[in-house]
Enzyme design. Structure first.
Site, PDB file in Angstrom:
ATOM      1  N   LYS A  13      -7.007   4.197  -4.759  1.00 58.35           N
ATOM      2  CA  LYS A  13      -6.542   3.132  -5.661  1.00 58.35           C
ATOM      3  C   LYS A  13      -6.652   1.754  -5.018  1.00 58.35           C
ATOM      4  O   LYS A  13      -7.002   0.796  -5.683  1.00 58.35           O
ATOM      5  CB  LYS A  13      -5.086   3.362  -6.083  1.00 58.35           C
ATOM      6  CG  LYS A  13      -4.887   4.525  -7.028  1.00 58.35           C
ATOM      7  CD  LYS A  13      -3.558   4.424  -7.770  1.00 58.35           C
ATOM      8  CE  LYS A  13      -2.364   4.243  -6.853  1.00 58.35           C
ATOM      9  NZ  LYS A  13      -2.089   5.373  -5.959  1.00 58.35           N
ATOM     10  N   ARG A  88       5.875   4.644 -11.393  1.00 60.36           N
ATOM     11  CA  ARG A  88       5.745   5.917 -10.701  1.00 60.36           C
ATOM     12  C   ARG A  88       6.748   6.949 -11.212  1.00 60.36           C
ATOM     13  O   ARG A  88       6.745   8.084 -10.721  1.00 60.36           O
ATOM     14  CB  ARG A  88       6.015   5.701  -9.216  1.00 60.36           C
ATOM     15  CG  ARG A  88       4.753   5.768  -8.340  1.00 60.36           C
ATOM     16  CD  ARG A  88       5.211   5.400  -6.961  1.00 60.36           C
ATOM     17  NE  ARG A  88       4.414   5.790  -5.870  1.00 60.36           N
ATOM     18  CZ  ARG A  88       3.614   4.958  -5.184  1.00 60.36           C
ATOM     19  NH1 ARG A  88       3.415   3.727  -5.605  1.00 60.36           N
ATOM     20  NH2 ARG A  88       3.014   5.376  -4.094  1.00 60.36           N
ATOM     21  N   ARG A 127      -6.448   7.907   7.941  1.00 62.17           N
ATOM     22  CA  ARG A 127      -6.265   6.501   7.627  1.00 62.17           C
ATOM     23  C   ARG A 127      -5.385   5.754   8.623  1.00 62.17           C
ATOM     24  O   ARG A 127      -5.553   4.565   8.850  1.00 62.17           O
ATOM     25  CB  ARG A 127      -5.619   6.426   6.228  1.00 62.17           C
ATOM     26  CG  ARG A 127      -5.904   5.198   5.473  1.00 62.17           C
ATOM     27  CD  ARG A 127      -5.599   5.402   4.015  1.00 62.17           C
ATOM     28  NE  ARG A 127      -4.172   5.528   3.756  1.00 62.17           N
ATOM     29  CZ  ARG A 127      -3.647   5.413   2.536  1.00 62.17           C
ATOM     30  NH1 ARG A 127      -4.421   5.211   1.495  1.00 62.17           N
ATOM     31  NH2 ARG A 127      -2.352   5.532   2.341  1.00 62.17           N
ATOM     32  N   ARG A 129      -2.021   4.887   8.665  1.00 61.72           N
ATOM     33  CA  ARG A 129      -0.925   3.981   8.331  1.00 61.72           C
ATOM     34  C   ARG A 129       0.372   4.633   8.821  1.00 61.72           C
ATOM     35  O   ARG A 129       0.410   5.847   9.035  1.00 61.72           O
ATOM     36  CB  ARG A 129      -0.887   3.818   6.800  1.00 61.72           C
ATOM     37  CG  ARG A 129      -0.515   2.437   6.358  1.00 61.72           C
ATOM     38  CD  ARG A 129      -0.795   2.260   4.882  1.00 61.72           C
ATOM     39  NE  ARG A 129       0.153   2.985   4.040  1.00 61.72           N
ATOM     40  CZ  ARG A 129       0.087   2.991   2.711  1.00 61.72           C
ATOM     41  NH1 ARG A 129      -0.872   2.346   2.101  1.00 61.72           N
ATOM     42  NH2 ARG A 129       0.970   3.672   2.007  1.00 61.72           N
ATOM     43  N   ARG A 140       4.780  12.661   0.316  1.00 64.13           N
ATOM     44  CA  ARG A 140       4.277  11.660  -0.643  1.00 64.13           C
ATOM     45  C   ARG A 140       3.499  12.338  -1.767  1.00 64.13           C
ATOM     46  O   ARG A 140       3.611  11.956  -2.930  1.00 64.13           O
ATOM     47  CB  ARG A 140       3.423  10.616   0.079  1.00 64.13           C
ATOM     48  CG  ARG A 140       4.279   9.709   0.936  1.00 64.13           C
ATOM     49  CD  ARG A 140       3.464   8.835   1.844  1.00 64.13           C
ATOM     50  NE  ARG A 140       2.617   7.929   1.107  1.00 64.13           N
ATOM     51  CZ  ARG A 140       1.449   7.492   1.545  1.00 64.13           C
ATOM     52  NH1 ARG A 140       0.963   7.914   2.696  1.00 64.13           N
ATOM     53  NH2 ARG A 140       0.765   6.649   0.822  1.00 64.13           N
TER      54      ARG A 140
HETATM   55  P1  AMP Z   1       1.841   2.800  -1.991  1.00 63.32           P
HETATM   56  O1  AMP Z   1       1.279   1.723  -1.117  1.00 63.32           O
HETATM   57  O2  AMP Z   1       1.678   2.505  -3.456  1.00 63.32           O
HETATM   58  O3  AMP Z   1       1.324   4.167  -1.623  1.00 63.32           O
HETATM   59  O4  AMP Z   1       3.421   2.829  -1.742  1.00 63.32           O
HETATM   60  C1  AMP Z   1       3.966   3.098  -0.456  1.00 63.32           C
HETATM   61  C2  AMP Z   1       5.406   3.597  -0.600  1.00 63.32           C
HETATM   62  O5  AMP Z   1       6.199   2.588  -1.238  1.00 63.32           O
HETATM   63  C3  AMP Z   1       5.589   4.831  -1.443  1.00 63.32           C
HETATM   64  O6  AMP Z   1       5.389   6.030  -0.712  1.00 63.32           O
HETATM   65  C4  AMP Z   1       7.034   4.682  -1.918  1.00 63.32           C
HETATM   66  O7  AMP Z   1       7.938   5.021  -0.884  1.00 63.32           O
HETATM   67  C5  AMP Z   1       7.142   3.186  -2.134  1.00 63.32           C
HETATM   68  N1  AMP Z   1       6.775   2.769  -3.525  1.00 63.32           N
HETATM   69  C6  AMP Z   1       5.728   1.974  -3.898  1.00 63.32           C
HETATM   70  N2  AMP Z   1       5.704   1.775  -5.224  1.00 63.32           N
HETATM   71  C7  AMP Z   1       6.771   2.482  -5.720  1.00 63.32           C
HETATM   72  C8  AMP Z   1       7.283   2.694  -7.037  1.00 63.32           C
HETATM   73  N3  AMP Z   1       6.693   2.148  -8.122  1.00 63.32           N
HETATM   74  N4  AMP Z   1       8.385   3.471  -7.151  1.00 63.32           N
HETATM   75  C9  AMP Z   1       8.998   4.014  -6.088  1.00 63.32           C
HETATM   76  N5  AMP Z   1       8.563   3.866  -4.830  1.00 63.32           N
HETATM   77  C10 AMP Z   1       7.456   3.107  -4.632  1.00 63.32           C
END
Ligand code: AMP
Length: 181
Positions: A13, A88, A127, A129, A140
Site C-alpha cells: 500500500k 481499519r 523490510r 521496520r 499485525r
Molecule cells: P501502518 O503504517 O498503516 O501499517 O500502521 C502501523 C500501525 O499503526 C498499525 O499496526 C497500528 O498499530 C497503527 N494504526 C495505523 N492506522 C490505524 C488505524 N486506522 N486504526 C488502528 N490502528 C492503526
C-alpha cells in the site's frame, strides 16, 4: 477522487499510495504515518499509541478518529484524498461514512490489494521496520484479519469494492490499479 486503500500490512500500500497520489494529484492520509510522526515528536497521542503499534495491535478507535478528524478539518481535500490504513475497523468506517455524508463528498471507490499470507510474512520480514519482528508481524496480520477484513464485505455491499491482485512488480500492480479507478 476520494479513495480508501485496504490491504494487509506488506501488501504494498505504501509504494502504491505514492504512485496513486502523484498520478491523481490528491493528498495522502496515512494514519500509520501520522502515528509514527506523533510518536517521534513525543506528543500525547504518540505516547498513547506506541504500545499498540509496537505489539502489532490496533490503536483504539477514539484516538484514530480524533487525529483523522483534526486532519480533515484542515480542509486541503478539495480534489479528494487517498485514505491509506484508515478505516481499519467497522466503527472507523461508519464514522468516516457519516463525516463524508455531512461534507457531501461520497467515496469514489475502495481499492483492496490482495496478497497471500506466506508472501506477506516474507515481504514484511525483509523490510526491517521496528514493528516487523515475526511475532509482531503475525499479530499485525491477525489484527487485519479479525478487525479489517470485515470491511471488504462492508464496502462490497455498498458497491464500492475494487479488488486488485497485489503480486508482481510495483509497475504491474499500479497498471491494475489504474484500470479500476
Ligand atoms: P501502518 O503504517 O498503516 O501499517 O500502521 C502501523 C500501525 O499503526 C498499525 O499496526 C497500528 O498499530 C497503527 N494504526 C495505523 N492506522 C490505524 C488505524 N486506522 N486504526 C488502528 N490502528 C492503526
Amino acid at each position: 477522487m476520494l479513495l480508501v486503500f485496504l490491504g494487509p500490512p506488506g501488501a504494498g500500500k505504501g509504494t502504491q499510495s505514492t504512485k496513486l497520489t502523484e498520478y491523481f494529484g490528491i493528498p495522502h492520509l496515512s494514519t500509520g504515518e501520522m502515528l509514527r510522526n506523533a510518536y517521534s515528536e513525543g506528543t500525547k497521542v504518540g505516547r498513547l499509541a506506541e504500545a499498540y503499534m509496537t505489539s502489532g495491535q490496533l490503536v483504539p478507535d477514539p484516538i484514530i478518529l480524533s487525529i483523522v478528524g483534526e486532519r480533515l478539518e484542515r480542509g486541503d481535500f478539495d480534489k479528494g484524498c487517498l485514505f491509506d490504513g484508515f478505516p481499519r475497523t467497522i466503527g472507523q468506517a461508519q464514522s468516516l461514512d457519516l463525516s463524508l455524508k455531512h461534507r457531501g463528498t461520497p467515496l469514489s471507490g475502495v481499492l483492496e490489494l490482495r496478497v497471500d499470507n506466506a508472501e506477506l510474512e516474507a515481504r514484511l520480514m525483509s523490510r526491517g521496520r521496528a514493528d516487523d519482528r515475526i511475532d509482531v508481524v503475525r499479530q499485525r496480520l491477525k489484527s487485519y484479519h479479525d478487525a479489517t477484513q470485515p470491511l471488504v464485505e462492508y464496502y462490497e455491499a455498498q458497491g464500492l469494492l475494487r479488488p486488485i491482485d497485489g503480486t508482481g512488480s510495483p509497475e504491474e500492480v499500479f497498471e491494475r490499479i489504474k484500470k479500476v479507478c
